[in-house]
Scaffold this motif. Structure first.
Motif, mmCIF file in Angstrom:
data_model
loop_
_atom_site.group_PDB
_atom_site.id
_atom_site.type_symbol
_atom_site.label_atom_id
_atom_site.label_comp_id
_atom_site.label_asym_id
_atom_site.label_seq_id
_atom_site.Cartn_x
_atom_site.Cartn_y
_atom_site.Cartn_z
ATOM 1 N N ASN A 94 0.544 -1.096 0.044
ATOM 2 C CA ASN A 94 0.257 -0.272 0.062
ATOM 3 C C ASN A 94 0.703 1.639 -0.488
ATOM 4 O O ASN A 94 0.371 2.392 0.570
ATOM 5 C CB ASN A 94 -0.919 -0.368 1.176
ATOM 6 C CG ASN A 94 -1.688 -1.542 1.002
ATOM 7 O OD1 ASN A 94 -2.311 -1.033 -0.018
ATOM 8 N ND2 ASN A 94 -1.384 -2.177 1.762
ATOM 9 N N GLY A 95 2.202 1.091 -0.656
ATOM 10 C CA GLY A 95 2.685 1.943 -0.643
ATOM 11 C C GLY A 95 3.318 3.612 0.970
ATOM 12 O O GLY A 95 3.506 4.109 0.935
ATOM 13 N N CYS A 96 2.989 2.420 2.501
ATOM 14 C CA CYS A 96 3.406 3.027 3.391
ATOM 15 C C CYS A 96 4.224 3.424 3.846
ATOM 16 O O CYS A 96 5.623 1.855 3.765
ATOM 17 C CB CYS A 96 2.326 2.138 4.247
ATOM 18 S SG CYS A 96 0.930 2.414 4.428
ATOM 19 N N GLU A 97 5.591 4.584 3.978
ATOM 20 C CA GLU A 97 6.750 4.185 4.097
ATOM 21 C C GLU A 97 6.434 4.957 5.659
ATOM 22 O O GLU A 97 8.172 5.211 6.313
ATOM 23 C CB GLU A 97 7.282 5.166 4.204
ATOM 24 C CG GLU A 97 7.751 4.901 1.896
ATOM 25 C CD GLU A 97 7.481 6.312 1.106
ATOM 26 O OE1 GLU A 97 7.975 6.805 1.571
ATOM 27 O OE2 GLU A 97 7.166 5.700 0.211
ATOM 28 N N HIS A 98 5.749 4.650 5.948
ATOM 29 C CA HIS A 98 5.829 5.508 8.001
ATOM 30 C C HIS A 98 4.760 4.039 8.616
ATOM 31 O O HIS A 98 3.067 4.130 8.283
ATOM 32 C CB HIS A 98 5.463 6.524 8.068
ATOM 33 C CG HIS A 98 4.977 6.997 9.716
ATOM 34 N ND1 HIS A 98 3.626 6.887 9.969
ATOM 35 C CD2 HIS A 98 5.500 7.864 10.235
ATOM 36 C CE1 HIS A 98 3.590 7.422 11.527
ATOM 37 N NE2 HIS A 98 4.700 7.495 11.081
ATOM 38 N N LEU A 99 5.087 3.638 9.319
ATOM 39 C CA LEU A 99 3.826 2.441 10.725
ATOM 40 C C LEU A 99 3.570 3.575 12.456
ATOM 41 O O LEU A 99 4.863 4.313 12.694
ATOM 42 C CB LEU A 99 4.689 2.112 10.953
ATOM 43 C CG LEU A 99 4.406 0.169 12.186
ATOM 44 C CD1 LEU A 99 2.640 -0.685 11.119
ATOM 45 C CD2 LEU A 99 4.775 -0.600 12.181
ATOM 46 N N ALA A 100 2.869 3.791 12.627
ATOM 47 C CA ALA A 100 2.613 4.224 14.265
ATOM 48 C C ALA A 100 1.512 2.805 14.696
ATOM 49 O O ALA A 100 0.976 1.722 13.896
ATOM 50 C CB ALA A 100 1.927 4.678 13.920
ATOM 51 N N PHE A 101 1.747 2.640 15.682
ATOM 52 C CA PHE A 101 0.988 1.278 17.003
ATOM 53 C C PHE A 101 1.366 1.967 18.525
ATOM 54 O O PHE A 101 2.426 2.508 18.501
ATOM 55 C CB PHE A 101 1.255 0.451 16.658
ATOM 56 C CG PHE A 101 2.891 -0.214 16.760
ATOM 57 C CD1 PHE A 101 3.281 -0.637 18.493
ATOM 58 C CD2 PHE A 101 3.761 -0.408 16.025
ATOM 59 C CE1 PHE A 101 4.439 -0.850 18.384
ATOM 60 C CE2 PHE A 101 5.506 -0.931 16.038
ATOM 61 C CZ PHE A 101 5.268 -1.041 17.393
ATOM 62 N N ASN A 102 0.157 2.030 18.870
ATOM 63 C CA ASN A 102 0.473 1.953 20.563
ATOM 64 C C ASN A 102 1.157 0.805 21.212
ATOM 65 O O ASN A 102 0.460 -0.120 21.453
ATOM 66 C CB ASN A 102 -0.853 2.333 20.999
ATOM 67 C CG ASN A 102 -1.578 3.583 19.962
ATOM 68 O OD1 ASN A 102 -1.328 4.340 20.482
ATOM 69 N ND2 ASN A 102 -2.997 3.261 20.149
ATOM 70 N N ARG A 103 2.003 1.217 21.757
ATOM 71 C CA ARG A 103 2.683 -0.061 22.573
ATOM 72 C C ARG A 103 1.451 -1.188 23.527
ATOM 73 O O ARG A 103 0.683 -0.886 23.988
ATOM 74 C CB ARG A 103 3.576 0.271 23.654
ATOM 75 C CG ARG A 103 5.106 1.259 23.497
ATOM 76 C CD ARG A 103 5.301 1.745 24.058
ATOM 77 N NE ARG A 103 6.611 3.331 23.618
ATOM 78 C CZ ARG A 103 7.464 2.961 23.583
ATOM 79 N NH1 ARG A 103 8.360 1.814 24.227
ATOM 80 N NH2 ARG A 103 8.275 4.176 22.834
ATOM 81 N N GLU A 104 2.141 -2.628 23.982
ATOM 82 C CA GLU A 104 1.649 -3.074 24.485
ATOM 83 C C GLU A 104 2.301 -3.733 25.718
ATOM 84 O O GLU A 104 3.990 -4.137 24.608
ATOM 85 C CB GLU A 104 1.009 -4.914 23.724
ATOM 86 C CG GLU A 104 0.005 -4.270 23.040
ATOM 87 C CD GLU A 104 -0.719 -4.979 22.635
ATOM 88 O OE1 GLU A 104 -1.909 -5.139 22.681
ATOM 89 O OE2 GLU A 104 -0.743 -5.848 21.678
ATOM 90 N N TYR A 105 2.575 -3.786 26.970
ATOM 91 C CA TYR A 105 3.280 -4.110 27.640
ATOM 92 C C TYR A 105 4.129 -5.671 27.599
ATOM 93 O O TYR A 105 5.168 -6.038 28.966
ATOM 94 C CB TYR A 105 4.083 -3.865 28.942
ATOM 95 C CG TYR A 105 2.845 -1.879 28.363
ATOM 96 C CD1 TYR A 105 4.053 -1.731 27.720
ATOM 97 C CD2 TYR A 105 1.694 -1.178 28.843
ATOM 98 C CE1 TYR A 105 4.041 0.402 27.751
ATOM 99 C CE2 TYR A 105 2.085 0.065 28.232
ATOM 100 C CZ TYR A 105 2.564 0.590 27.724
ATOM 101 O OH TYR A 105 2.186 2.013 27.601
ATOM 102 N N GLU A 106 2.794 -6.832 27.592
ATOM 103 C CA GLU A 106 3.968 -8.141 27.653
ATOM 104 C C GLU A 106 5.162 -8.351 27.291
ATOM 105 O O GLU A 106 5.005 -7.569 26.271
ATOM 106 C CB GLU A 106 2.001 -8.513 27.588
ATOM 107 C CG GLU A 106 0.791 -8.223 28.293
ATOM 108 C CD GLU A 106 0.008 -7.691 28.251
ATOM 109 O OE1 GLU A 106 1.013 -6.379 26.725
ATOM 110 O OE2 GLU A 106 -1.351 -7.272 28.728
ATOM 111 N N VAL A 107 5.245 -9.205 27.349
ATOM 112 C CA VAL A 107 6.583 -9.931 26.962
ATOM 113 C C VAL A 107 6.211 -10.462 25.786
ATOM 114 O O VAL A 107 7.197 -9.781 24.565
ATOM 115 C CB VAL A 107 6.898 -11.243 28.378
ATOM 116 C CG1 VAL A 107 8.560 -11.799 27.250
ATOM 117 C CG2 VAL A 107 7.271 -10.592 29.590
#
Ligand SMILES: Cc1cc2nc3c(=O)[nH]c(=O)nc-3n(C[C@H](O)[C@H](O)[C@H](O)COP(=O)(O)OP(=O)(O)OC[C@H]3O[C@@H](n4cnc5c(N)ncnc54)[C@H](O)[C@@H]3O)c2cc1C
Length: 472
Positions: A94-107
């Motif tokens: 999809n031509g995405c050069e940027h990724l964003a996500f919210n953190r998850e803290y489990e191992v």
């Protein structure tokens, strides 16, 4: 530049940092992604009720994103170790050069995210990660000597200072121009999960429902302190499944509570007490990050590892089925079985009954809760279990064993909740429900089809005290 926003347990468009900032960074359109990982979810004991709730919220999220012209792509693979390949594949397609996500803290989640970050680096995809799941990120609070807190009260003091500016929420991103990417059809089934008892009628999906619940609760938040321990009334917010799936953010909850509390954190009103529950939620995540062994089947108090837990399959099954002969315990366990949710007071009562009166390993109870709860959350569930079993940080002292009969007398005096969940006790007068001898007689007199007590109260208590004492 196109942005890929990877949704996990943040299934909403409001106050979603990854979505908001990811979309703001995109000059060439934003695409959403969700990855279904059935084997991993089974390995994590995620319940069918919760997975069903995720899918239905995914459908609602896809609709909301659609109104902003943001397509949601849904992919599936067995486990977390295949996720990095999928993220890269979708980004490239999809031509995405940027990724964003919210953190998850489990191992396992952190390891998966590290692998995704490494793969993105190789492919020249810029990554932005955000803190979202808790109000104050776990590592932002530390003791004077830089360690993680083990005790709630001093943690809460620092949290309160740090959280003062954290009740600001973000709007949804702006509507974008239409792009040539199609949203996926959201599956209605997942391999290995039976949604037959998922109670979709009780847990309606979507942000509108979560906000409706928050508003209703906020209209009676002042009574929370008195009402929160009574299982026969709706005295709590019933928001936990929505918080666990990220359909509502803890900041949205904090903002609402503070609006009722003259913008204060403390004070005596129900709002302040409710905020303290949101702090417990943050605290248990803080503990899980600081002491990851607790999320790997180990007790926080290592000496309790030596405790000679029982593993009686028969007693465990009676507990799971709500057939222990202890009315308040059975009422709680039946609520869990029938609705996928249990009132907090009863979670404490049933967990303590299993780990003390039956002396059964807390890990078996923790697993059963996780496999059944619609709001199952590793940190909160583990924290609650280790508190009740006296194996955790800031846990109840082992000698303070709840008496289930005193608990029901105090919190279900008229037996309303017990009789709702255990209809075979309908004809037993309320006063006799709170006394073991009278209960036994009443069951005979009324010919109630209700089991005898699985363990004698005194014997069970003595056995637990002796087992814990032997560790001293
Ligand atoms: C043995 C045991 C297991 C538990 N397992 C879970 C679990 O898997 N998932 C979960 O979300 N909560 C768990 N809890 C905490 C608590 O019972 C539930 O969060 C609460 O009953 C949810 O109902 P509510 O949304 O109406 O809560 P409210 O009273 O309205 O509280 C608001 C929110 O604060 C958070 N919260 C409240 N109490 C606690 C607590 N003691 N610890 C952590 N967070 C809290 C929840 O997100 C909750 O939705 C557990 C508690 C015990 C004793």
């Amino acid at each position: 530049m196109g942005s890929l926003v990877w949704f996990r347990r943040d299934l909403r468009i409001n106050d979603n940092p990854a979505l908001y900032h990811g979309a703001a960074a995109a000059t060439d359109g934003t695409v959403g992604l969700f990855v279904i990982t059935p084997d991993q979810w089974i390995q994590h004991d995620d319940s069918p009720a919760k997975v069903c709730f995720w899918l239905r919220n995914l459908e609602a999220l896809s609709d909301s994103l659609g109104k902003l012209n943001i397509p949601l792509v849904v992919k599936s693979c067995d486990a977390f170790d295949q996720v990095a390949d999928i993220v890269i594949e979708v980004a490239k397609a999809n031509g995405c050069e940027h990724l964003a996500f919210n953190r998850e803290y489990e191992v396992n989640e952190s390891r998966r995210d590290d692998a995704v970050m490494a793969a993105c680096q190789q492919e020249n995809i810029a990554v932005q990660r955000f803190h979202d799941r808790v109000i104050v990120p776990p590592k932002e609070i530390a003791t004077g000597d830089g360690n993680f807190y083990k005790v709630y009260t001093p943690y809460r003091k620092v949290w309160t200072e740090r959280a003062i500016d954290r009740a600001n929420t973000l709007p949804p991103p702006k509507k974008q121009k239409r792009i040539e990417v199609k949203s996926s059809k959201i599956p209605t089934t997942v391999k290995g999960f039976d949604f037959g008892n998922a109670r979709e009628d009780l847990w309606i999906a979507g942000e509108a429902e979560a906000n409706r619940r928050l508003k209703i609760f906020s209209s009676r938040i002042k009574q929370y302190d008195d009402a929160r321990d009574i299982p026969s009334i709706n005295g709590t917010s019933l928001l936990s499944p929505y918080l666990a799936a990220g359909v509502i953010s803890p900041r949205q909850c904090l903002a609402e509570a503070r609006a009722h509390n003259a913008q204060r954190m403390g004070g005596d009103s129900g709002a302040a007490v409710w905020i303290s529950e949101l702090i417990w939620r943050d605290f248990y995540t803080h503990v899980m990050v600081g002491f990851p062994r607790v999320s790997m089947h180990q007790p926080f108090k290592l000496k309790t590892e030596k405790l000679d837990w029982r593993t009686s399959k028969k007693d465990l099954q009676a507990w799971k089925d709500g057939q222990t002969g202890y009315p308040i315990v059975d009422a709680g366990m039946r609520q869990l079985k029938q609705t996928g949710w249990m009132h907090n007071r009863l979670r404490m009562v049933t967990a303590m009954f299993l780990t003390k009166n039956l002396l059964i390993d807390w890990r078996l109870g923790e697993k059963h809760f996780m496999e059944t709860l619609v709001d199952g959350d590793l940190a909160a569930n583990n924290g609650g279990w280790q508190w009740s079993a006296s194996t955790g940080t800031d846990a109840v002292p082992y000698f303070r064993i709840f008496n289930p009969f005193s608990q029901s007398k105090r919190f279900d005096n008229e037996g309303k909740f017990i009789k709702k969940m255990c209809p075979e006790l309908e004809s037993v007068p309320a006063a006799q429900l709170h006394d073991p001898k009278k209960l036994t007689e009443a069951i005979k007199t009324h010919d109630a089809d209700y089991p005898a007590m699985v363990v004698d109260y005194k014997e069970g208590r003595e056995r637990a005290l002796a087992a814990f004492k032997s560790l001293d």
